[in-house]
Design a protein around this motif. Structure first.
Motif, PDB file in Angstrom:
ATOM      1  N   THR A   1       2.198   2.089 -14.136  1.00 18.27           N
ATOM      2  CA  THR A   1       1.332   2.582 -15.199  1.00 18.27           C
ATOM      3  C   THR A   1       1.740   3.979 -15.656  1.00 18.27           C
ATOM      4  OG1 THR A   1      -0.218   3.125 -13.446  1.00 18.27           O
ATOM      5  CG2 THR A   1      -0.691   1.186 -14.724  1.00 18.27           C
TER       6      THR A   1
ATOM      7  N   ARG B   1       1.140  12.059  -2.510  1.00 13.46           N
ATOM      8  CA  ARG B   1      -0.020  12.495  -1.760  1.00 13.46           C
ATOM      9  C   ARG B   1       0.351  13.321  -0.530  1.00 13.46           C
ATOM     10  NH1 ARG B   1      -4.682   8.896  -1.990  1.00 13.46           N
ATOM     11  NH2 ARG B   1      -3.216   7.187  -1.758  1.00 13.46           N
TER      12      ARG B   1
ATOM     13  N   GLN C   1       3.889  -0.416  -6.959  1.00  9.00           N
ATOM     14  CA  GLN C   1       3.628   0.095  -8.314  1.00  9.00           C
ATOM     15  C   GLN C   1       4.451   1.346  -8.603  1.00  9.00           C
ATOM     16  OE1 GLN C   1       1.167  -0.444  -6.104  1.00  9.00           O
ATOM     17  NE2 GLN C   1      -0.290  -1.904  -6.956  1.00  9.00           N
ATOM     18  N   HIS C   2       4.773   2.109  -7.580  1.00 12.12           N
ATOM     19  CA  HIS C   2       5.633   3.273  -7.792  1.00 12.12           C
ATOM     20  C   HIS C   2       7.070   2.805  -7.980  1.00 12.12           C
ATOM     21  CE1 HIS C   2       6.482   7.541  -7.812  1.00 12.12           C
ATOM     22  NE2 HIS C   2       7.535   7.296  -7.076  1.00 12.12           N
TER      23      HIS C   2
ATOM     24  N   ASN D   1      10.045  11.819   4.063  1.00 11.89           N
ATOM     25  CA  ASN D   1       8.756  11.285   4.491  1.00 11.89           C
ATOM     26  C   ASN D   1       8.673  11.355   6.004  1.00 11.89           C
ATOM     27  OD1 ASN D   1       6.510   9.449   5.093  1.00 11.89           O
ATOM     28  ND2 ASN D   1       6.719   8.816   2.948  1.00 11.89           N
TER      29      ASN D   1
ATOM     30  N   SER E   1       4.917   7.180  -0.500  1.00 15.54           N
ATOM     31  CA  SER E   1       5.096   6.056   0.425  1.00 15.54           C
ATOM     32  C   SER E   1       6.007   4.969  -0.135  1.00 15.54           C
ATOM     33  CB  SER E   1       3.741   5.462   0.802  1.00 15.54           C
ATOM     34  OG  SER E   1       3.090   4.973  -0.353  1.00 15.54           O
TER      35      SER E   1
ATOM     36  N   SER F   1       3.680  10.572  -8.037  1.00 15.40           N
ATOM     37  CA  SER F   1       3.044   9.275  -7.810  1.00 15.40           C
ATOM     38  C   SER F   1       1.666   9.307  -8.450  1.00 15.40           C
ATOM     39  CB  SER F   1       2.893   8.995  -6.322  1.00 15.40           C
ATOM     40  OG  SER F   1       1.851   9.807  -5.788  1.00 15.40           O
TER      41      SER F   1
HETATM   42  C1  LIG Z   1      -2.998  -1.086 -11.325  1.00 16.32           C
HETATM   43  C2  LIG Z   1      -2.310  -0.041 -10.509  1.00 16.32           C
HETATM   44  C3  LIG Z   1      -1.352   0.717 -11.096  1.00 16.32           C
HETATM   45  C4  LIG Z   1      -0.682   1.702 -10.352  1.00 16.32           C
HETATM   46  N1  LIG Z   1       0.288   2.414 -10.972  1.00 16.32           N
HETATM   47  C5  LIG Z   1       0.972   3.321 -10.250  1.00 16.32           C
HETATM   48  C6  LIG Z   1       2.015   4.083 -10.858  1.00 16.32           C
HETATM   49  O1  LIG Z   1       2.323   3.958 -12.035  1.00 16.32           O
HETATM   50  N2  LIG Z   1       2.681   4.967 -10.096  1.00 16.32           N
HETATM   51  C7  LIG Z   1       2.372   5.163  -8.775  1.00 16.32           C
HETATM   52  O2  LIG Z   1       3.031   6.017  -8.133  1.00 16.32           O
HETATM   53  N3  LIG Z   1       1.395   4.488  -8.200  1.00 16.32           N
HETATM   54  C8  LIG Z   1       0.674   3.572  -8.895  1.00 16.32           C
HETATM   55  N4  LIG Z   1      -0.346   2.907  -8.307  1.00 16.32           N
HETATM   56  C9  LIG Z   1      -0.809   3.340  -6.972  1.00 16.32           C
HETATM   57  C10 LIG Z   1       0.044   2.858  -5.824  1.00 16.32           C
HETATM   58  O3  LIG Z   1      -0.428   1.597  -5.388  1.00 16.32           O
HETATM   59  C11 LIG Z   1      -0.061   3.829  -4.644  1.00 16.32           C
HETATM   60  O4  LIG Z   1      -1.415   3.969  -4.276  1.00 16.32           O
HETATM   61  C12 LIG Z   1       0.519   5.218  -4.929  1.00 16.32           C
HETATM   62  O5  LIG Z   1       1.825   5.098  -5.452  1.00 16.32           O
HETATM   63  C13 LIG Z   1       0.540   5.994  -3.643  1.00 16.32           C
HETATM   64  O6  LIG Z   1       0.974   7.308  -3.883  1.00 16.32           O
HETATM   65  P1  LIG Z   1       1.685   8.145  -2.750  1.00 16.32           P
HETATM   66  O7  LIG Z   1       2.916   7.448  -2.312  1.00 16.32           O
HETATM   67  O8  LIG Z   1       1.830   9.524  -3.272  1.00 16.32           O
HETATM   68  O9  LIG Z   1       0.557   8.202  -1.613  1.00 16.32           O
HETATM   69  P2  LIG Z   1       0.506   7.510  -0.182  1.00 16.32           P
HETATM   70  O10 LIG Z   1       0.722   6.061  -0.276  1.00 16.32           O
HETATM   71  O11 LIG Z   1      -0.724   8.018   0.463  1.00 16.32           O
HETATM   72  O12 LIG Z   1       1.763   8.112   0.565  1.00 16.32           O
HETATM   73  C14 LIG Z   1       1.876   9.434   0.993  1.00 16.32           C
HETATM   74  C15 LIG Z   1       3.115   9.524   1.856  1.00 16.32           C
HETATM   75  O13 LIG Z   1       3.340  10.873   2.229  1.00 16.32           O
HETATM   76  C16 LIG Z   1       3.825  10.926   3.568  1.00 16.32           C
HETATM   77  N5  LIG Z   1       3.516  12.251   4.122  1.00 16.32           N
HETATM   78  C17 LIG Z   1       2.303  12.779   4.391  1.00 16.32           C
HETATM   79  N6  LIG Z   1       2.431  14.036   4.867  1.00 16.32           N
HETATM   80  C18 LIG Z   1       3.750  14.318   4.916  1.00 16.32           C
HETATM   81  C19 LIG Z   1       4.515  15.453   5.329  1.00 16.32           C
HETATM   82  N7  LIG Z   1       3.926  16.558   5.775  1.00 16.32           N
HETATM   83  N8  LIG Z   1       5.853  15.356   5.276  1.00 16.32           N
HETATM   84  C20 LIG Z   1       6.458  14.228   4.828  1.00 16.32           C
HETATM   85  N9  LIG Z   1       5.798  13.148   4.409  1.00 16.32           N
HETATM   86  C21 LIG Z   1       4.450  13.179   4.451  1.00 16.32           C
HETATM   87  C22 LIG Z   1       3.097   9.801   4.264  1.00 16.32           C
HETATM   88  O14 LIG Z   1       3.821   9.360   5.385  1.00 16.32           O
HETATM   89  C23 LIG Z   1       3.006   8.729   3.162  1.00 16.32           C
HETATM   90  O15 LIG Z   1       4.075   7.816   3.237  1.00 16.32           O
HETATM   91  C24 LIG Z   1      -1.010   1.918  -9.010  1.00 16.32           C
HETATM   92  C25 LIG Z   1      -1.985   1.128  -8.421  1.00 16.32           C
HETATM   93  C26 LIG Z   1      -2.634   0.167  -9.150  1.00 16.32           C
HETATM   94  C27 LIG Z   1      -3.645  -0.676  -8.484  1.00 16.32           C
END
Ligand SMILES: Cc1cc2nc3c(=O)[nH]c(=O)nc-3n(C[C@H](O)[C@H](O)[C@H](O)COP(=O)(O)OP(=O)(O)OC[C@H]3O[C@@H](n4cnc5c(N)ncnc54)[C@H](O)[C@@H]3O)c2cc1C
Ligand SMILES: Nc1ncnc2c1ncn2[C@@H]1O[C@H](COP(=O)(O)O)[C@@H](O)[C@H]1O
Lengths: 347, 258
Positions: free
Chosen positions: A277, A234, A296-297, A311, A292, A259
């Motif tokens: 998943t 994200r 789950q990731h 990050n 992050s 992710s």
């Molecule tokens: C049943 C279930 C299954 C799931 N299965 C999966 C799965 O298979 N895979 C998966 O990935 N997730 C899964 N999830 C979701 C998981 O819980 C997280 O919500 C998801 O992994 C978050 O994705 P993210 O790290 O990209 O986003 P976020 O948690 O929003 O993290 C974004 C990160 O980016 C950083 N960031 C923002 N801007 C910048 C920048 N300019 N420079 C550097 N860093 C920055 C932030 O500090 C933050 O740490 C599942 C959830 C459920 C409930």
């Protein structure tokens, strides 16, 4: 007490989830060691096809209950059917997946029938008739060995991908079980998967923010075999941000991961999702950009050889299982890194 | 509308975790925080109250000192707290916890009960469903959005793949995901006011629960031993953008993948 081991299959919209095969394979193996028989429970639609797949993983019996009520209501019909089966046959152990579905169903069963339950299990073994489980704790830094206490059927919730799928070949005997009536007070699924554009192959519907969600692309990058994976989350902020990651991956000759947040936002197809998943990967180097590091990731990449995290938040969970961490802005670091890699490779 | 938020006290996610001699997680008072996942259910309860009026109640089961944690939720804006505390509860597993919460909820009364999706200590995520079973009610689980109009509660639910819409009649039990909202910080005024709000304590006897059905003795499982997992990671931190790309390239070269 019988030494039978069962697996609870997950079927949604007539599709068997892959964890079901992992659980069935393990049930067959454990029942063999304990000297009991193995079975899988398949509740939903298209259970005949599911039974064939489950049987191929070695279970002797499939209790199949065909009915749309399982898709129309959350959890309660599944619990009715399973509770009746468990009371009738009294298996020693029932395996379920630590997924949203598995948690909801098993917790209700444990409460209703007073069964012991252990969840987040990473491994299980049967020695001399005793069942022991390994449960990772404290963010995966400790492995705790657990045992059940007391008598009666026990429920075991396994982490996705904890067990391997083992297609030993075989055909299960299918025993049909009637589906329960709709609950009078239930959690009704009002909008199932694929409400909009369902006719389009692979379209699963819309995320809350309106983006489309897609099924795995058939082709799929060979993520599981890549030596390096560059993965984006994200933090990339949008499709343009994600394009930066693709460029870095291309420069490195790496696989492209993502992710769930990036996939749900529609920036990249589901085939690239890593995690509980999504895919389980084990490259030599995993580069997580703007991810992050949610559990789950981690479930899909935590055993990678080396983990590099970029990050801007030094408190992000990923900074508890990393090798090289860049606390910085990926909008600056990633393009520079791509340029540096290109330069080094002389391209 | 009577809204109850079930809140667990957990050790801070950054605190060093250890097992005690009894093989249970050692919980130190100074590390105690609101389970981070429960901040979203507290926030959601407050938002529903802003929409529909009524009362918000924070319910927790834990040691006597957990009133401090309840007080933090009251500082966010909840009206009052209930703590179920009893020496016989020590070592309760998820099913026993659910048994106790269900009994307390019956005593308090409710139109809407909110849970976090999991507790950050063991990532169980099974208490809400077990509470629903004890109460004989449906659970709207893993909500990323909640609409409730007094007779129907409707959620967007995060499924294994994709999302779906699920609804039920009220009274309703709902567990919420992180993406449902952005929890507020307690204001100075909120913190001051929280000191005057009431926190009632209930014992097992108050709830009519037999002590044999809860606590470590009633637990269906036990830990035998624990071992450090030895995948040692290097844990190097490089601060800032300047030179970061060069450090990554050098690292890849050191590791012979570039
Ligand atoms: C049943 C279930 C299954 C799931 N299965 C999966 C799965 O298979 N895979 C998966 O990935 N997730 C899964 N999830 C979701 C998981 O819980 C997280 O919500 C998801 O992994 C978050 O994705 P993210 O790290 O990209 O986003 P976020 O948690 O929003 O993290 C974004 C990160 O980016 C950083 N960031 C923002 N801007 C910048 C920048 N300019 N420079 C550097 N860093 C920055 C932030 O500090 C933050 O740490 C599942 C959830 C459920 C409930
Ligand atoms: N001891 C407790 N007191 C109050 N609520 C709890 C307690 N344990 C669990 N819960 C609730 O159940 C949710 C899931 O917890 P768990 O199943 O333990 O991961 C939490 O987010 C809380 O809302």
């Amino acid at each position: 007490m019988a030494n039978d081991v069962w697996a609870l299959a997950e079927i949604s919209g007539g599709k068997l989830a892959s964890i079901s095969l992992q659980l069935a394979s393990k049930a067959a193996e454990l029942a063999g060691t304990l000297g009991g028989s193995s079975a899988a429970v398949a509740l939903g639609t298209n259970t005949q096809a599911a039974a064939a797949d489950l049987g191929a993983c070695g279970v002797q019996t499939v209790y199949a209950s065909e009915g749309s009520v399982y898709d129309e209501y959350l959890t309660q019909p599944h619990v009715e059917a399973l509770a009746a089966l468990i009371q009738q046959h009294q298996p020693r152990l029932v395996l379920f997946g630590c997924t949203n579905f598995g948690r909801d169903v098993s917790a209700r069963l444990a409460a209703r029938l007073g069964l012991g339950i252990e969840y987040n299990v990473g491994d299980v073994a049967a020695d001399n008739g005793e069942i022991t489980m390994i449960v990772p704790a404290f963010g995966g830094s400790q492995a705790v060995t657990m045992a059940f206490q007391g008598e009666g059927t026990r429920l075991l919730g396994a982490r996705p991908n904890a067990f391997a799928t083992n297609r030993v070949g075989g055909t299960a005997t299918v025993e049909s079980v009637p589906a329960p009536a709709a609950p009078s007070n239930g959690a009704k699924v009002a909008g199932p998967f694929g409400t909009e554009g369902a006719a389009e192959a692979g379209h699963l519907g819309k995320a809350p923010d309106g983006h489309d969600i897609w099924m795995p692309a058939a082709s799929g990058a060979k993520l599981e075999e890549a030596q390096i994976i560059v993965s984006g989350g994200r933090g990339l902020g949008g499709p343009q941000g994600f394009a930066q990651i693709e460029e870095l991956a291309t420069a490195l000759g790496a696989g492209l991961g993502a992710s769930r947040a990036a996939v749900d936002a529609g920036w990249v197809p589901y085939a690239h999702q890593v995690g509980q998943t999504g895919k389980t990967v084990k490259p030599t180097v995993y580069i997580a950009c703007g991810i992050s590091g949610a559990v789950q990731h981690k479930a899909g990449m935590g055993t990678s050889g080396l983990i590099i995290a970029i990050n801007k938040d030094k408190d992000a969970p990923i900074f508890s299982f990393w090798d090289l961490g860049i606390v910085g802005d990926l909008n600056v670091v990633v393009p520079q890194l791509t340029a540096a890699v290109k330069q080094r490779k002389g391209s | 509308m009577k809204i109850v938020m079930c809140v667990k006290e957990t050790p801070s996610t950054t605190a060093e975790k250890r097992f005690g001699a009894d093989m249970r997680l050692e919980r130190r008072k100074e590390d105690a925080i609101i389970n981070p996942f429960d901040e979203y259910s507290i926030e959601e309860g407050l938002r529903q109250q802003e929409k529909h009026g009524g009362e918000t109640i924070v319910l927790s089961m834990g040691p006597a000192t957990a009133t401090d944690t309840i007080r933090k939720a009251l500082a966010m804006g909840a009206d009052r707290g209930v703590l179920v505390s009893d020496p016989a509860l020590a070592g309760s597993d998820a099913v026993a916890t659910a048994r106790v919460l269900a009994a307390a909820l019956q005593k308090i009364g409710f139109d809407l009960v909110l849970f976090g999706s999991a507790a950050a200590d063991a990532y169980g995520g099974i208490v809400p469903s077990a509470v629903a079973e004890f109460l004989g009610l449906p659970l709207l689980s893993f909500a990323t959005k909640l609409d409730e109009d007094g007779t129907t509660a409707k959620i967007e639910r995060q499924a294994e793949v994709g999302y779906n819409t699920v609804e039920t009649q009220t009274p309703a039990l709902v567990s919420v995901m992180k993406s449902i909202n952005e929890p507020r910080y307690p204001s100075m005024k909120g913190i001051m006011q929280s000191k005057k709000k009431t926190i009632d304590t209930m014992s097992l006897a108050d709830l009519g629960i037999e002590s044999g059905t809860v606590g470590a003795g009633a637990s269906g499982e036990k830990a035998l031993s624990a071992e450090k997992i030895t995948t040692q990671r290097k844990g190097e931190i490089y601060m800032g953008n300047d030179g970061a790309a060069e450090r990554v390239v050098a690292f890849l070269v050191e590791q012979k993948v570039l």
